[in-house]
Design a protein around this motif. Sequence first.
Motif, PDB file in Angstrom:
ATOM      1  N   ARG A 129      52.657 -29.847  13.023  1.00 22.47           N
ATOM      2  CA  ARG A 129      53.113 -31.515  13.115  1.00 22.47           C
ATOM      3  C   ARG A 129      52.936 -32.053  14.688  1.00 22.47           C
ATOM      4  O   ARG A 129      53.217 -33.367  14.596  1.00 22.47           O
ATOM      5  CB  ARG A 129      54.132 -31.055  11.618  1.00 22.47           C
ATOM      6  CG  ARG A 129      53.936 -30.966  10.683  1.00 22.47           C
ATOM      7  CD  ARG A 129      55.039 -30.814  10.041  1.00 22.47           C
ATOM      8  NE  ARG A 129      55.049 -31.856  10.204  1.00 22.47           N
ATOM      9  CZ  ARG A 129      55.604 -32.678   8.153  1.00 22.47           C
ATOM     10  NH1 ARG A 129      57.258 -31.131   8.472  1.00 22.47           N
ATOM     11  NH2 ARG A 129      56.525 -33.831   7.914  1.00 22.47           N
ATOM     12  N   SER A 148      56.558 -38.707   8.703  1.00 21.91           N
ATOM     13  CA  SER A 148      57.407 -38.578   7.137  1.00 21.91           C
ATOM     14  C   SER A 148      57.475 -39.609   6.333  1.00 21.91           C
ATOM     15  O   SER A 148      58.021 -39.597   7.294  1.00 21.91           O
ATOM     16  CB  SER A 148      57.743 -37.388   7.098  1.00 21.91           C
ATOM     17  OG  SER A 148      57.921 -36.501   4.996  1.00 21.91           O
ATOM     18  N   GLU A 149      56.772 -39.431   4.970  1.00 26.72           N
ATOM     19  CA  GLU A 149      57.565 -40.560   4.520  1.00 26.72           C
ATOM     20  C   GLU A 149      58.187 -40.124   3.543  1.00 26.72           C
ATOM     21  O   GLU A 149      59.330 -41.069   2.942  1.00 26.72           O
ATOM     22  CB  GLU A 149      56.946 -40.596   2.901  1.00 26.72           C
ATOM     23  CG  GLU A 149      54.946 -41.346   3.591  1.00 26.72           C
ATOM     24  CD  GLU A 149      55.347 -42.517   5.399  1.00 26.72           C
ATOM     25  OE1 GLU A 149      56.889 -43.592   3.784  1.00 26.72           O
ATOM     26  OE2 GLU A 149      54.970 -42.991   5.422  1.00 26.72           O
ATOM     27  N   GLN A 150      59.707 -39.182   3.772  1.00 22.18           N
ATOM     28  CA  GLN A 150      60.736 -38.138   3.050  1.00 22.18           C
ATOM     29  C   GLN A 150      61.491 -38.187   4.384  1.00 22.18           C
ATOM     30  O   GLN A 150      61.610 -37.805   5.486  1.00 22.18           O
ATOM     31  CB  GLN A 150      60.665 -36.908   2.948  1.00 22.18           C
ATOM     32  CG  GLN A 150      59.413 -36.525   1.430  1.00 22.18           C
ATOM     33  CD  GLN A 150      59.941 -37.871   0.112  1.00 22.18           C
ATOM     34  OE1 GLN A 150      60.946 -37.583   0.179  1.00 22.18           O
ATOM     35  NE2 GLN A 150      58.834 -38.213  -0.596  1.00 22.18           N
ATOM     36  N   THR A 166      62.945 -36.859  10.371  1.00 21.05           N
ATOM     37  CA  THR A 166      62.039 -37.264  10.249  1.00 21.05           C
ATOM     38  C   THR A 166      61.810 -39.124  10.392  1.00 21.05           C
ATOM     39  O   THR A 166      63.057 -39.319  10.301  1.00 21.05           O
ATOM     40  CB  THR A 166      61.738 -37.142   8.826  1.00 21.05           C
ATOM     41  OG1 THR A 166      62.621 -38.016   7.548  1.00 21.05           O
ATOM     42  CG2 THR A 166      61.418 -35.992   8.061  1.00 21.05           C
TER      43      THR A 166
END
Length: 311
Positions: A129, A148-150, A166
Amino acid sequence: MMLPAALLLLGALAAVVAPRLLARADWPDREPVVALWVWQCVVAAVIVCCALSMTLSAAAAWHAVGGHVFATAPGPVVEAYALGTAGVWAASTAVALALGGLWSVAMLVREVGRARARRRRRRADLLVRAPLLPGEVAVSGRLVVLESEQPDAWWLPGAPPQLVVTTAALRRLKGRRLDAVLAHEQGHARARHDWLLNCSSALAGGFPQVPVFAAFRDEMHRLVELAADDTASRRFGRLTTALALVELNEHRGVFGPCPAPQAHVPERVHRLLTPWDRLPAARRLRLTAVAALVPVVPVLVAFVPGLRALG
């Protein structure tokens, strides 16, 4: 020869009484670092009691072992331990405790192996990633940003250790709040909390019927977070650290009416927002010193017959 049995009773007493005393005390949440030390000393005392009982039982059951254990001891000291009066129980006790010790080592090896396997999987996923750029070399303390959306941040131990955050966390946390989260994770890394968690998980997994080891594991998971919170709050303030915890964890549902099991985040936020004073330095020193003496008590008990003989 009742000394091995007395040592086992002493270990059982420590395993039962110490966790209850710590659960009733109000200072562990105020001084998590001291509480971590006290818990380690209690568990060490239980293990020392078992190890000494195993050694003395083996010395009483088999002359070869006794000859090595008391090789340099004067005759009156050997006689004081009354090795020849041991019955069949001495051999069975020694074997049972030896098997328990081997099982503990096996559980620790298994836990460390599992932790390394998890780190390898996470590191491989991290490289996929967030691959290294051409010519870039992985270095210790490298900050890795993941898309990342988290919102999340964590410290990945290993060689080299890496701090991961993130993009959602970067968007949500600004300025000192982001710095507080990073300081929290760096606090885990500097204190090597991963080793405490591995050892406590190994003992609890290997001996699930022993309450003190389960309590040790649960308290290690809780206290290391409190200690890391204190590391961040000392640098960036308690309010800033509390707000950072809320922003980083509110999407997980831990603040709802039905929080996830083992979710200590609300308690941590409340602790940061509630005014409290640290224990005086003298009391912290006394607690640390008394805890350090706890594993020494079984050793002194084991030497009592020999000291009486010499006296």
